[in-house]
Write a protein that holds these residues in place. Sequence first.
Motif, mmCIF file in Angstrom:
data_model
loop_
_atom_site.group_PDB
_atom_site.id
_atom_site.type_symbol
_atom_site.label_atom_id
_atom_site.label_comp_id
_atom_site.label_asym_id
_atom_site.label_seq_id
_atom_site.Cartn_x
_atom_site.Cartn_y
_atom_site.Cartn_z
ATOM 1 N N ASP A 81 -46.748 49.973 81.623
ATOM 2 C CA ASP A 81 -47.222 51.195 82.002
ATOM 3 C C ASP A 81 -48.242 51.810 82.624
ATOM 4 O OD1 ASP A 81 -44.374 52.265 82.968
ATOM 5 O OD2 ASP A 81 -43.900 53.347 81.252
ATOM 6 N N ASP A 82 -49.160 51.213 81.001
ATOM 7 C CA ASP A 82 -50.157 51.978 81.189
ATOM 8 C C ASP A 82 -51.089 51.015 80.720
ATOM 9 O OD1 ASP A 82 -49.626 54.853 81.486
ATOM 10 O OD2 ASP A 82 -49.842 54.169 78.583
ATOM 11 N N ASN A 83 -52.363 50.629 81.864
ATOM 12 C CA ASN A 83 -53.539 49.648 82.128
ATOM 13 C C ASN A 83 -54.058 49.559 80.831
ATOM 14 O OD1 ASN A 83 -53.650 49.232 84.771
ATOM 15 N ND2 ASN A 83 -54.550 51.667 85.474
ATOM 16 N N THR A 84 -55.371 49.071 80.137
ATOM 17 C CA THR A 84 -55.846 48.988 79.857
ATOM 18 C C THR A 84 -57.469 47.484 79.366
ATOM 19 O OG1 THR A 84 -55.527 48.734 76.934
ATOM 20 C CG2 THR A 84 -54.317 46.727 77.917
ATOM 21 N N THR A 85 -57.949 47.783 78.759
ATOM 22 C CA THR A 85 -59.451 46.924 78.609
ATOM 23 C C THR A 85 -59.328 46.999 77.523
ATOM 24 O OG1 THR A 85 -61.068 48.967 78.998
ATOM 25 C CG2 THR A 85 -59.978 47.849 80.867
ATOM 26 N N ILE A 86 -60.451 46.310 76.833
ATOM 27 C CA ILE A 86 -60.846 45.848 75.213
ATOM 28 C C ILE A 86 -62.263 45.757 76.044
ATOM 29 C CG2 ILE A 86 -61.349 44.491 73.549
ATOM 30 C CD1 ILE A 86 -59.235 46.466 73.348
ATOM 31 N N HIS A 87 -63.483 46.646 75.144
ATOM 32 C CA HIS A 87 -64.661 46.594 75.356
ATOM 33 C C HIS A 87 -65.162 45.789 74.023
ATOM 34 C CE1 HIS A 87 -68.901 47.881 76.413
ATOM 35 N NE2 HIS A 87 -69.149 48.880 74.626
ATOM 36 N N TRP A 88 -66.133 45.323 74.087
ATOM 37 C CA TRP A 88 -66.611 44.921 73.144
ATOM 38 C C TRP A 88 -68.320 45.451 72.386
ATOM 39 C CZ3 TRP A 88 -62.074 41.532 71.900
ATOM 40 C CH2 TRP A 88 -62.028 41.132 72.790
ATOM 41 N N HIS A 89 -67.874 46.290 72.075
ATOM 42 C CA HIS A 89 -68.933 47.270 71.472
ATOM 43 C C HIS A 89 -70.215 47.657 70.820
ATOM 44 C CE1 HIS A 89 -69.839 51.858 70.953
ATOM 45 N NE2 HIS A 89 -70.087 51.460 70.381
ATOM 46 N N GLY A 90 -71.163 47.100 71.220
ATOM 47 C CA GLY A 90 -72.781 46.926 70.664
ATOM 48 C C GLY A 90 -73.276 45.743 71.168
ATOM 49 N N LEU A 91 -72.065 44.477 71.846
ATOM 50 C CA LEU A 91 -72.711 43.068 72.341
ATOM 51 C C LEU A 91 -73.377 43.354 73.391
ATOM 52 C CD1 LEU A 91 -70.017 40.754 71.860
ATOM 53 C CD2 LEU A 91 -71.778 41.756 70.253
ATOM 54 N N THR A 92 -74.176 42.822 73.782
ATOM 55 C CA THR A 92 -75.074 43.225 74.481
ATOM 56 C C THR A 92 -75.555 42.595 75.890
ATOM 57 O OG1 THR A 92 -77.024 40.817 74.114
ATOM 58 C CG2 THR A 92 -77.565 43.111 73.190
ATOM 59 N N ALA A 93 -75.840 42.380 76.740
ATOM 60 C CA ALA A 93 -75.611 42.078 78.395
ATOM 61 C C ALA A 93 -75.047 40.235 79.006
ATOM 62 C CB ALA A 93 -76.899 43.087 79.045
ATOM 63 N N PHE A 94 -75.307 40.150 77.496
ATOM 64 C CA PHE A 94 -75.020 38.654 77.839
ATOM 65 C C PHE A 94 -73.789 38.486 77.688
ATOM 66 C CE2 PHE A 94 -79.531 38.257 78.190
ATOM 67 C CZ PHE A 94 -79.796 37.389 78.966
ATOM 68 N N THR A 95 -72.978 38.539 78.129
ATOM 69 C CA THR A 95 -71.178 38.627 78.165
ATOM 70 C C THR A 95 -71.332 38.552 79.870
ATOM 71 O OG1 THR A 95 -71.058 40.764 78.931
ATOM 72 C CG2 THR A 95 -71.072 40.279 77.000
ATOM 73 N N ALA A 96 -69.896 37.533 80.666
ATOM 74 C CA ALA A 96 -70.011 37.188 81.285
ATOM 75 C C ALA A 96 -70.312 39.005 81.839
ATOM 76 C CB ALA A 96 -68.839 36.591 82.239
ATOM 77 N N PRO A 97 -69.946 38.777 83.637
ATOM 78 C CA PRO A 97 -70.577 40.164 84.127
ATOM 79 C C PRO A 97 -69.699 41.028 84.137
ATOM 80 C CG PRO A 97 -70.073 38.087 85.585
ATOM 81 C CD PRO A 97 -70.725 37.996 84.617
ATOM 82 N N PHE A 98 -67.778 39.799 84.043
ATOM 83 C CA PHE A 98 -66.401 41.305 84.254
ATOM 84 C C PHE A 98 -65.998 41.681 82.898
ATOM 85 C CE2 PHE A 98 -67.086 39.938 88.277
ATOM 86 C CZ PHE A 98 -66.294 40.630 89.422
ATOM 87 N N SER A 99 -66.844 41.138 81.647
ATOM 88 C CA SER A 99 -66.620 41.063 80.119
ATOM 89 C C SER A 99 -66.793 42.079 79.180
ATOM 90 C CB SER A 99 -66.589 39.690 79.029
ATOM 91 O OG SER A 99 -65.923 38.635 79.885
ATOM 92 N N ASP A 100 -67.616 43.248 79.870
ATOM 93 C CA ASP A 100 -67.466 44.195 79.245
ATOM 94 C C ASP A 100 -66.671 45.374 78.881
ATOM 95 O OD1 ASP A 100 -69.877 46.317 78.355
ATOM 96 O OD2 ASP A 100 -69.520 47.280 79.695
ATOM 97 N N GLY A 101 -65.328 45.476 79.853
ATOM 98 C CA GLY A 101 -64.155 46.099 79.868
ATOM 99 C C GLY A 101 -64.743 47.640 79.946
ATOM 100 N N THR A 102 -65.178 47.871 80.679
ATOM 101 C CA THR A 102 -64.838 48.668 81.482
ATOM 102 C C THR A 102 -64.414 48.617 82.241
ATOM 103 O OG1 THR A 102 -67.181 48.876 82.103
ATOM 104 C CG2 THR A 102 -67.126 49.683 79.670
ATOM 105 N N PRO A 103 -63.429 49.635 82.655
ATOM 106 C CA PRO A 103 -62.702 50.171 83.989
ATOM 107 C C PRO A 103 -63.332 51.150 84.424
ATOM 108 C CG PRO A 103 -61.691 51.533 82.374
ATOM 109 C CD PRO A 103 -62.642 50.910 81.674
ATOM 110 N N ALA A 104 -62.815 50.962 86.297
ATOM 111 C CA ALA A 104 -64.037 51.671 86.513
ATOM 112 C C ALA A 104 -65.148 51.604 87.384
ATOM 113 C CB ALA A 104 -64.558 53.211 86.467
ATOM 114 N N ALA A 105 -66.204 50.556 86.666
ATOM 115 C CA ALA A 105 -67.323 50.414 86.082
ATOM 116 C C ALA A 105 -67.488 48.477 86.603
ATOM 117 C CB ALA A 105 -68.505 50.584 84.798
#
Length: 580
Positions: A81-105
């Motif tokens: 039933d629930d949504n989820t994401t995974i955030h890579w805590h501390g990795l800098t901005a050089f991820t793909a733009p949708f790979s930070d793992g922050t829903p609504a952001a």
Amino acid sequence: MYRVQKSLALLLSLATAIGGSVVHDDDSFQPDHILRVTAQNYTEACNTRYSVLVNGTSPGPELRLKEGQVSWIRVYNDMKDDNTTIHWHGLTAFTAPFSDGTPAASQWPIPAGHFFDYEVKPEIGTAGTYFYHSHVGFQAVTAKGPLIVDSKDDPPFHYHEERTIILSDFFNETDKKIIDGLTSTNFTWSGETGAILVNGKSRQATNSTGSCQLASICIEPGLSYRLRFIGATALSFVSLSIESHDVSIIEADGHYTKPLNTSFLQIGSGQRYSVLLKAKSEAALKKAGKRQFYIQITTLERPKTLTNYAVLHYSGGTPADLTTVPSSPPLPTAKTVQGWLDYKLESLHPDHAFPTLNEVTRRIIIDVHQNVSDHVIWLQNGYDWVQSFPQSPYLVDIYTGKLNTDEVYQRAISRGHGFDNITRTFPAQIGEVLEIVWQNQGTFTNGGLDAHPFHAHGRHFYDIGGGDGEYNATANEERLKSSRPMQRDTSMLYRYREKTKPLAPSGWRAWRVRVTDAGVWMFHCHVLQHMVMGMQTVFIFGDRNDVIAQSDPVDAGYLTYGGSAYGNTTHSPVVRHYFG
């Protein structure tokens, strides 16, 4: 001059961006790592609760990435039933733009029964200790695991082996009940931490029955060890000491430091430290008359102090005793050291990119305090932030043109303190150098205060210190003359006292940030309860043209909830491989 700075910064950013290609991640695509998120009954600390898990455990499996190397991590949401994401805590901005793992952001969350392929690329020079966790609701209390970024070269310090030690909290109530209580008009606190877990294990002195055990960190006599400490707690700010052993700090939040000897660590939620430990010799162990020593962990800044333990055990003797809990602490009970490591911890290598005060283009002061109206909330400059606001992710709205970044910036500047109350964001232009000051204030009703570990997504910040009272830029600049600030991604805003007058300043933390990478980045307190209660905000770096130029036009499958970028049992995802 400012336009020249912006142009240069954008060119540097574009030089690192690769348009990539659109790929159908079908059965021929093999991700480097697979994480499966489930929800089920799970036993920790001799108690069973319904918990969100990664690959069936808490913490989840350790991931190892290499700096400068692209890794694909597939995350399945196997919950019903629930949504989820995974955030890579501390990795800098050089991820793909949708790979930070922050829903609504920065992305739509992964719906139940779907999966998402995250593309991550740790920067060169950021080898170190990180972790991953869900960024939905209260899931991160259990849905998390260690993430280590290995250097492409040999590390600058010698050690024989390493051990990872991840700290977490245990709560009896379920995630749903905790969130309902925190957000209800009939406010109900989550309760205090029931146990501090080390690598998922804990045992209390009151556990006369039950199969739970203390965690054991096993080492060999005479060797040197890198101990990687990860503060993955939900609430607890802790002091940690190892009986009869001192250590030397060599890394903080993914950056190597000049060695700093210490007898204890203070670790807030989201913070990480690596230390070097020299194991005792056989002769020293014989003299001590034991091969087992307690790791003592004590909560700080809470109404009640909780002390829990793990075991540092030397091999070669009797098996570790993991059921005996000390009746009294073997070490003195810890107290908070306000401003611990401020102006003392320094980068191992000179950092010529540190922005001086003269380079700062704008100072943003963010006042934080608790407020009680129809319910209890935490405010930043008078506003709270929750995942139901906005209705769609900011980054999606930027791509679709729904969010006008130019209007947001003009409103924020015209209001004087850089905050746009309409979108509840702090916008900044590429090329700016921001000085961000988190200013602690007494609660509106009774002047109560709390300590907060503030975490920034995207680019790491330069931590320029903290102190009591109200921030004074001139006085702090004098202190910085004898210090070289570290880059961090999580640092503590101390409270310095339990209470003050309502809205009176009591403690500040200041950062400097070069705005070089376009995107939408969460800045928030890393205490899960405080996040749920509104202690989050969003920085928008760059305008719409900057965002699109950095990553190319985005595919439509990323712009709708459950779109074609999210796979399921009926179709493979259509994914943009940003790094080729």
